[in-house]
Write a protein that holds these residues in place. Structure first.
Motif, PDB file in Angstrom:
ATOM      1  N   LEU A 209     -40.038 -34.038  41.217  1.00  0.00           N
ATOM      2  CA  LEU A 209     -39.685 -34.850  40.053  1.00  0.00           C
ATOM      3  C   LEU A 209     -38.677 -35.935  40.395  1.00  0.00           C
ATOM      4  O   LEU A 209     -38.788 -37.077  39.926  1.00  0.00           O
ATOM      5  N   THR A 210     -37.692 -35.578  41.239  1.00  0.00           N
ATOM      6  CA  THR A 210     -36.589 -36.506  41.541  1.00  0.00           C
ATOM      7  C   THR A 210     -36.796 -37.283  42.835  1.00  0.00           C
ATOM      8  O   THR A 210     -35.979 -38.143  43.163  1.00  0.00           O
ATOM      9  N   LYS A 211     -37.857 -36.966  43.569  1.00  0.00           N
ATOM     10  CA  LYS A 211     -38.134 -37.609  44.863  1.00  0.00           C
ATOM     11  C   LYS A 211     -37.006 -37.367  45.861  1.00  0.00           C
ATOM     12  O   LYS A 211     -36.632 -38.228  46.653  1.00  0.00           O
ATOM     13  N   ILE A 212     -36.454 -36.151  45.809  1.00  0.00           N
ATOM     14  CA  ILE A 212     -35.389 -35.732  46.723  1.00  0.00           C
ATOM     15  C   ILE A 212     -35.930 -34.593  47.582  1.00  0.00           C
ATOM     16  O   ILE A 212     -36.586 -33.686  47.062  1.00  0.00           O
ATOM     17  N   PRO A 213     -35.674 -34.579  48.888  1.00  0.00           N
ATOM     18  CA  PRO A 213     -36.228 -33.520  49.751  1.00  0.00           C
ATOM     19  C   PRO A 213     -35.722 -32.128  49.374  1.00  0.00           C
ATOM     20  O   PRO A 213     -34.553 -31.961  49.016  1.00  0.00           O
ATOM     21  N   LEU A 214     -36.607 -31.152  49.440  1.00  0.00           N
ATOM     22  CA  LEU A 214     -36.216 -29.744  49.338  1.00  0.00           C
ATOM     23  C   LEU A 214     -35.883 -29.272  50.745  1.00  0.00           C
ATOM     24  O   LEU A 214     -36.758 -29.190  51.611  1.00  0.00           O
ATOM     25  N   LEU A 215     -34.599 -28.975  50.995  1.00  0.00           N
ATOM     26  CA  LEU A 215     -34.150 -28.651  52.348  1.00  0.00           C
ATOM     27  C   LEU A 215     -34.548 -27.245  52.777  1.00  0.00           C
ATOM     28  O   LEU A 215     -34.974 -27.030  53.907  1.00  0.00           O
ATOM     29  N   THR A 216     -34.384 -26.279  51.871  1.00  0.00           N
ATOM     30  CA  THR A 216     -34.748 -24.902  52.171  1.00  0.00           C
ATOM     31  C   THR A 216     -34.702 -24.057  50.906  1.00  0.00           C
ATOM     32  O   THR A 216     -34.141 -24.480  49.887  1.00  0.00           O
ATOM     33  N   THR A 217     -35.305 -22.892  50.966  1.00  0.00           N
ATOM     34  CA  THR A 217     -35.215 -21.907  49.887  1.00  0.00           C
ATOM     35  C   THR A 217     -34.600 -20.636  50.462  1.00  0.00           C
ATOM     36  O   THR A 217     -35.048 -20.133  51.489  1.00  0.00           O
ATOM     37  N   ILE A 218     -33.572 -20.131  49.796  1.00  0.00           N
ATOM     38  CA  ILE A 218     -32.823 -18.980  50.301  1.00  0.00           C
ATOM     39  C   ILE A 218     -33.095 -17.771  49.397  1.00  0.00           C
ATOM     40  O   ILE A 218     -32.746 -17.790  48.219  1.00  0.00           O
ATOM     41  N   PRO A 219     -33.708 -16.715  49.923  1.00  0.00           N
ATOM     42  CA  PRO A 219     -34.001 -15.544  49.091  1.00  0.00           C
ATOM     43  C   PRO A 219     -32.759 -14.690  48.844  1.00  0.00           C
ATOM     44  O   PRO A 219     -31.726 -14.861  49.495  1.00  0.00           O
ATOM     45  N   ILE A 220     -32.880 -13.782  47.883  1.00  0.00           N
ATOM     46  CA  ILE A 220     -31.830 -12.787  47.635  1.00  0.00           C
ATOM     47  C   ILE A 220     -32.018 -11.650  48.626  1.00  0.00           C
ATOM     48  O   ILE A 220     -33.110 -11.120  48.781  1.00  0.00           O
ATOM     49  N   ASP A 221     -30.943 -11.281  49.297  1.00  0.00           N
ATOM     50  CA  ASP A 221     -30.970 -10.151  50.234  1.00  0.00           C
ATOM     51  C   ASP A 221     -29.675  -9.369  50.024  1.00  0.00           C
ATOM     52  O   ASP A 221     -28.587  -9.912  50.216  1.00  0.00           O
ATOM     53  N   PRO A 222     -29.760  -8.084  49.606  1.00  0.00           N
ATOM     54  CA  PRO A 222     -28.548  -7.299  49.322  1.00  0.00           C
ATOM     55  C   PRO A 222     -27.567  -7.239  50.485  1.00  0.00           C
ATOM     56  O   PRO A 222     -26.365  -7.084  50.282  1.00  0.00           O
ATOM     57  N   ARG A 223     -28.050  -7.384  51.697  1.00  0.00           N
ATOM     58  CA  ARG A 223     -27.174  -7.301  52.867  1.00  0.00           C
ATOM     59  C   ARG A 223     -26.206  -8.473  52.940  1.00  0.00           C
ATOM     60  O   ARG A 223     -25.136  -8.351  53.537  1.00  0.00           O
ATOM     61  N   ILE A 224     -26.563  -9.589  52.323  1.00  0.00           N
ATOM     62  CA  ILE A 224     -25.708 -10.765  52.392  1.00  0.00           C
ATOM     63  C   ILE A 224     -24.423 -10.536  51.601  1.00  0.00           C
ATOM     64  O   ILE A 224     -23.342 -10.995  51.992  1.00  0.00           O
ATOM     65  N   GLY A 225     -24.534  -9.799  50.490  1.00  0.00           N
ATOM     66  CA  GLY A 225     -23.339  -9.495  49.703  1.00  0.00           C
ATOM     67  C   GLY A 225     -22.315  -8.701  50.486  1.00  0.00           C
ATOM     68  O   GLY A 225     -21.107  -8.804  50.232  1.00  0.00           O
ATOM     69  N   LEU A 226     -22.767  -7.922  51.455  1.00  0.00           N
ATOM     70  CA  LEU A 226     -21.857  -7.117  52.270  1.00  0.00           C
ATOM     71  C   LEU A 226     -21.050  -7.968  53.247  1.00  0.00           C
ATOM     72  O   LEU A 226     -20.065  -7.499  53.818  1.00  0.00           O
ATOM     73  N   LEU A 227     -21.449  -9.223  53.437  1.00  0.00           N
ATOM     74  CA  LEU A 227     -20.738 -10.110  54.362  1.00  0.00           C
ATOM     75  C   LEU A 227     -19.552 -10.803  53.716  1.00  0.00           C
ATOM     76  O   LEU A 227     -18.751 -11.437  54.410  1.00  0.00           O
ATOM     77  N   ALA A 228     -19.441 -10.688  52.374  1.00  0.00           N
ATOM     78  CA  ALA A 228     -18.282 -11.274  51.692  1.00  0.00           C
ATOM     79  C   ALA A 228     -17.008 -10.619  52.198  1.00  0.00           C
ATOM     80  O   ALA A 228     -16.966  -9.407  52.438  1.00  0.00           O
ATOM     81  N   ASP A 229     -15.968 -11.427  52.400  1.00  0.00           N
ATOM     82  CA  ASP A 229     -14.666 -10.949  52.864  1.00  0.00           C
ATOM     83  C   ASP A 229     -14.678 -10.544  54.335  1.00  0.00           C
ATOM     84  O   ASP A 229     -13.830  -9.784  54.788  1.00  0.00           O
ATOM     85  N   THR A 230     -15.662 -11.049  55.101  1.00  0.00           N
ATOM     86  CA  THR A 230     -15.749 -10.663  56.518  1.00  0.00           C
ATOM     87  C   THR A 230     -15.714 -11.849  57.478  1.00  0.00           C
ATOM     88  O   THR A 230     -15.496 -11.660  58.671  1.00  0.00           O
ATOM     89  N   CYS A 231     -15.994 -13.058  57.000  1.00  0.00           N
ATOM     90  CA  CYS A 231     -16.091 -14.247  57.856  1.00  0.00           C
ATOM     91  C   CYS A 231     -17.192 -14.094  58.904  1.00  0.00           C
ATOM     92  O   CYS A 231     -17.089 -14.585  60.028  1.00  0.00           O
ATOM     93  N   LYS A 232     -18.272 -13.401  58.525  1.00  0.00           N
ATOM     94  CA  LYS A 232     -19.405 -13.206  59.424  1.00  0.00           C
ATOM     95  C   LYS A 232     -20.605 -13.994  58.922  1.00  0.00           C
ATOM     96  O   LYS A 232     -20.851 -14.084  57.727  1.00  0.00           O
ATOM     97  N   SER A 233     -21.361 -14.540  59.850  1.00  0.00           N
ATOM     98  CA  SER A 233     -22.510 -15.371  59.525  1.00  0.00           C
ATOM     99  C   SER A 233     -23.785 -14.548  59.436  1.00  0.00           C
ATOM    100  O   SER A 233     -23.977 -13.574  60.176  1.00  0.00           O
ATOM    101  N   VAL A 234     -24.689 -14.975  58.554  1.00  0.00           N
ATOM    102  CA  VAL A 234     -25.997 -14.316  58.472  1.00  0.00           C
ATOM    103  C   VAL A 234     -26.751 -14.485  59.785  1.00  0.00           C
ATOM    104  O   VAL A 234     -27.586 -13.646  60.132  1.00  0.00           O
ATOM    105  N   LEU A 235     -26.451 -15.544  60.537  1.00  0.00           N
ATOM    106  CA  LEU A 235     -27.161 -15.787  61.788  1.00  0.00           C
ATOM    107  C   LEU A 235     -26.881 -14.705  62.824  1.00  0.00           C
ATOM    108  O   LEU A 235     -27.742 -14.380  63.637  1.00  0.00           O
ATOM    109  N   THR A 236     -25.678 -14.136  62.785  1.00  0.00           N
ATOM    110  CA  THR A 236     -25.323 -13.102  63.763  1.00  0.00           C
ATOM    111  C   THR A 236     -25.501 -11.688  63.216  1.00  0.00           C
ATOM    112  O   THR A 236     -25.773 -10.756  63.973  1.00  0.00           O
TER     113      THR A 236
END
Length: 259
Positions: A209-236
């Motif tokens: 609609l806006t002619k702006i690129p869609l960069l990515t779509t990020i799903p919900i994963d319960p494990r990501i919430g566990l990374l809060a307060d850890t300074c750890k990346s999903v990549l590692t």
């Protein structure tokens, strides 16, 4: 002081609760893991969550002759952070300020922080199109800014507010790099099946609609919430997850480089 920062990216969303701060912090961590030196400027004065997400709430900032020295989240000093949260006595303190005082603080954050040599500075903003955003735009007039990443979730109630944010960017001549659809379906940790809890393809429709690129779509994963307060990346921590693949895609599109 941003004269030593090579790239400035503003993370925006007209809607609260879309995971904008999580996207900002995980993008910064993914950039760091890819080999870049990164800073995060948290200008959400009333809801500063970046220090909590990185597990550095109890750190202190110091004044030097060159300005405020940001807090480094890692021993290698590859990730620097500045936030109003570092100036509060505890996390339950509320910022009860009128517009002019908020504007003055944001101007200080942009002009008086000693970022030194930095590849990327990610600016995490509050939702909406008010004082904080206008102040950032005014301060960025003489700064080379790559543009904005717009974060949304798939459902129409979020897309409606995000469209207003895109209008704000266009009226203030801020380049929009692209759209990130967060919470794009729930990935079952047992069977890896994706369930569209909210909706589906909202970000894709908005991009068309806006002619702006869609960069990515990020799903919900319960494990990501566990990374809060850890300074750890999903990549590692969860390298084979759909979330990790989404951030690799995002970093690749922003930098031309993948981990």
């Amino acid at each position: 002081m941003l004269d030593k920062v090579k790239h400035v990216i503003i993370v925006l969303s007209g809607k609260g609760g879309v995971g904008k701060s999580t996207v900002s912090t995980q993008l910064a961590l993914a950039l760091k893991e890819t080999g870049f030196k990164v800073g995060i400027l948290d200008i959400d004065l009333c809801g500063p969550s970046v220090p909590y997400l990185l597990g550095i709430e109890n750190k202190d900032v110091f004044q030097s002759e060159g300005g405020w020295v940001p807090v480094y989240a890692d021993s290698s000093q590859q990730l620097a952070v500045m936030s109003i949260a570092f100036l509060l006595k505890n996390r339950n303190d509320a910022i009860i300020w009128r517009g002019p005082k908020k504007t003055a603080m944001i101007k200080q954050f942009i002009s008086d922080v000693q970022w030194d040599e930095m590849d990327y500075l990610i600016i995490d903003t509050p939702p909406g199109t008010s004082d904080e955003h206008i102040t950032v735009m005014e301060c960025m007039r003489d700064v080379k800014c790559d543009g904005a990443i717009i974060v949304t979730t798939p459902q129409e109630v979020a897309l409606d507010d995000v469209r207003k944010e895109i209008t704000f960017c266009r009226k203030t001549n801020l380049n929009v790099i692209g759209i990130v659809e967060n919470m794009s379906g729930f990935i079952c940790p047992n069977c890896n099946e994706c369930t569209n809890i909210f909706s589906s393809k909202g970000g894709e429709c908005l991009a068309e609609l806006t002619k702006i690129p869609l960069l990515t779509t990020i799903p919900i994963d319960p494990r990501i919430g566990l990374l809060a307060d850890t300074c750890k990346s999903v990549l590692t921590e969860v390298p084979d997850s759909g979330v990790s693949k989404a951030y690799i895609e995002l970093v690749g599109k922003l930098t031309g480089k993948t981990s």
